[in-house]
Design a protein around this motif. Structure first.
Motif, PDB file in Angstrom:
ATOM      1  N   ALA A   1       0.818  -1.212   0.000  1.00  0.00           N
ATOM      2  CA  ALA A   1       0.000   0.000   0.000  1.00  0.00           C
ATOM      3  C   ALA A   1       0.858   1.271   0.000  1.00  0.00           C
ATOM      4  CB  ALA A   1      -0.950   0.015   1.192  1.00  0.00           C
ATOM      5  N   GLY A   2       1.848   1.265  -0.872  1.00  0.00           N
ATOM      6  CA  GLY A   2       2.680   2.454  -0.998  1.00  0.00           C
ATOM      7  C   GLY A   2       3.669   2.668   0.131  1.00  0.00           C
ATOM      8  N   ARG A   3       3.864   1.676   0.978  1.00  0.00           N
ATOM      9  CA  ARG A   3       4.822   1.778   2.077  1.00  0.00           C
ATOM     10  C   ARG A   3       5.723   0.549   2.086  1.00  0.00           C
ATOM     11  NH1 ARG A   3       3.589   5.556   5.979  1.00  0.00           N
ATOM     12  NH2 ARG A   3       4.503   4.356   7.685  1.00  0.00           N
ATOM     13  N   VAL A   4       6.963   0.749   2.422  1.00  0.00           N
ATOM     14  CA  VAL A   4       7.936  -0.333   2.505  1.00  0.00           C
ATOM     15  C   VAL A   4       8.003  -0.814   3.951  1.00  0.00           C
ATOM     16  CG1 VAL A   4      10.347  -0.986   2.198  1.00  0.00           C
ATOM     17  CG2 VAL A   4       9.267   0.577   0.577  1.00  0.00           C
ATOM     18  N   GLU A   5       7.853  -2.117   4.142  1.00  0.00           N
ATOM     19  CA  GLU A   5       7.892  -2.705   5.481  1.00  0.00           C
ATOM     20  C   GLU A   5       9.153  -3.541   5.624  1.00  0.00           C
ATOM     21  OE1 GLU A   5       4.527  -4.698   8.147  1.00  0.00           O
ATOM     22  OE2 GLU A   5       5.290  -6.099   6.625  1.00  0.00           O
ATOM     23  N   LEU A   6       9.918  -3.253   6.683  1.00  0.00           N
ATOM     24  CA  LEU A   6      11.107  -4.035   7.011  1.00  0.00           C
ATOM     25  C   LEU A   6      10.867  -4.741   8.338  1.00  0.00           C
ATOM     26  CD1 LEU A   6      12.222  -1.011   5.849  1.00  0.00           C
ATOM     27  CD2 LEU A   6      14.346  -2.311   5.890  1.00  0.00           C
ATOM     28  N   ILE A   7      11.144  -6.037   8.367  1.00  0.00           N
ATOM     29  CA  ILE A   7      10.996  -6.829   9.595  1.00  0.00           C
ATOM     30  C   ILE A   7      12.293  -7.595   9.826  1.00  0.00           C
ATOM     31  CG2 ILE A   7       9.704  -8.625  10.791  1.00  0.00           C
ATOM     32  CD1 ILE A   7       7.299  -7.960   9.077  1.00  0.00           C
ATOM     33  N   VAL A   8      12.848  -7.442  11.016  1.00  0.00           N
ATOM     34  CA  VAL A   8      14.016  -8.215  11.421  1.00  0.00           C
ATOM     35  C   VAL A   8      13.610  -9.013  12.657  1.00  0.00           C
ATOM     36  CG1 VAL A   8      16.434  -8.152  12.124  1.00  0.00           C
ATOM     37  CG2 VAL A   8      15.553  -6.420  10.542  1.00  0.00           C
TER      38      VAL A   8
END
Length: 371
Positions: free
Chosen positions: A313-320
């Motif tokens: 949705a137009g956003r970059v999600e980073l998960i560590v």
């Protein structure tokens, strides 16, 4: 026409015009032609003369004085000559009336420049000359000279105050711009300090892990990367140099190095490299680096670390996310700026950052605007 040439023109034309004007009572009406010719000749000479580079276009030299300060003494001489002409002129009022608008505009330009750049005494003298200029005409008109002089001098005084106010306003704008530039430089230095912490802390932590495993080649490689990072940052602080900016495209190499220098198996899921602004890409890179560094510091027993980068949705999600329990009570925090400093940077970019326990391990989630 540059500001330097304008000031040179005014400082040369005014004295010639004033001398020619004072000579009119001796030469009569025929003296007007030589006076105009002399002023025109000086104007052409001033415009044709090559001058020094304009400070407005080349920028001030840190070791030089403020732009415009070199015209202080000539401006004082011009103002003194104008006041002297007021006292010496004994001719009819018509010639001064023709010359007065040109002289007043020239004095006004000088006053703006002095109020903006130079000390007060020269500006006060030029303002006095501009205010007293009408007396050269009003003291030689028939009738009530006092009333005419008071009205003209009052009008000139109000106009001169407005001109000086314009110069002071420009000076205030210059001061605010310098403060804004200093704040920007300070913020840039803090940003560089955060980058240096994140990069070097990541590599030094890897050196410690490699030393524990007696992996000498890995120690050498990590040490060289840390030195290279410090060299780039120090070079940037010394001056504008070209340096490579790390971004989200460098995450595969970061995760690979992390897995190669520690016991945990590190994986990266990034189907495509997301499109981010340079600042957002840089922030995403440092979020992942800081999260991996904290795993090494606070959860050395972790066996798996998963890094996921997706666009939603137009956003970059980073998960560590890791599966190792922390060796310290409470939240994991890095030294120096750590995730707290990164949270400020991500928030300023319109994103959000949060970290907390997930199952037996820990999870860091960051959202950044795409594009």
């Amino acid at each position: 026409m540059t500001r330097t040439k304008v000031l040179t023109l005014l400082l040369l034309v005014l004295p010639v015009g004033l001398l020619a004007l004072c000579a009119l009572p001796l030469t009569g009406a025929a003296g007007i032609v030589p006076a105009v010719a002399a002023v025109a000749a000086v104007a052409v000479a001033a415009l044709a003369r090559p001058g020094p580079p304009d400070p407005a276009s080349t920028g001030p030299d840190p070791g030089s004085t403020a732009p415009g300060s070199g015209s202080t003494k000539p401006a004082i001489a011009v103002a003194g000559l104008s006041l002297l002409a007021d006292g010496l002129y004994q001719g009819p009022p018509q010639p001064p009336a023709l010359w007065a608008p040109v002289e007043y505009v020239a004095l006004a330009v000088l006053l703006v420049s002095l109020a903006r750049r130079s000390p007060a005494p020269a500006g006060v003298l030029v303002a006095l000359a501009a205010t007293a200029l009408p007396l050269r005409m009003s003291l030689h008109v028939p009738g009530d000279r006092v009333e005419a002089s008071v009205l003209l001098v009052a009008a000139a005084f109000v106009t001169t105050v407005c001109v000086a106010g314009a110069g002071l306003y420009l000076r205030l704008g210059d001061h605010r711009r310098r403060l804004a530039e200093e704040r920007a430089r300070r913020a840039h230095r803090l940003d560089l300090a955060r980058d240096l912490h994140d990069l070097v802390a990541h590599e030094v932590t890897g050196i410690v892990i490699a030393a524990q495993a007696a992996a000498l080649p890995d120690i050498e490689a990590a040490g060289l990367r840390a030195l290279d990072a410090m060299d780039r940052m120090v070079g940037t602080l010394r001056g504008p140099v070209s340096q490579r900016v790390h971004g989200v495209a460098d995450l595969p190499d970061v995760v690979r190095r992390f897995g190669a220098t520690g016991p945990a198996v590190a994986t990266l899921s990034m189907p495509v490299v997301p499109e981010l602004s340079q600042d957002a890409s840089k922030a995403a890179y440092h979020v992942v680096v800081e999260a991996l560094t904290n795993v090494r510091r606070h959860a050395p027993a972790a066996t798996t670390v998963a890094v996921t980068v997706t666009v939603r949705a137009g956003r970059v999600e980073l998960i560590v996310m890791d599966d190792g329990p922390s060796e310290q009570a409470g939240p994991r925090t890095g030294g120096g700026t750590g995730l707290a400093g990164l949270d400020e940077r991500v928030t300023a970019l319109g994103g959000d950052l949060r970290a907390g326990p997930r199952g037996a391990g820990w999870e860091v989630i960051c959202h950044l605007p795409a594009g």
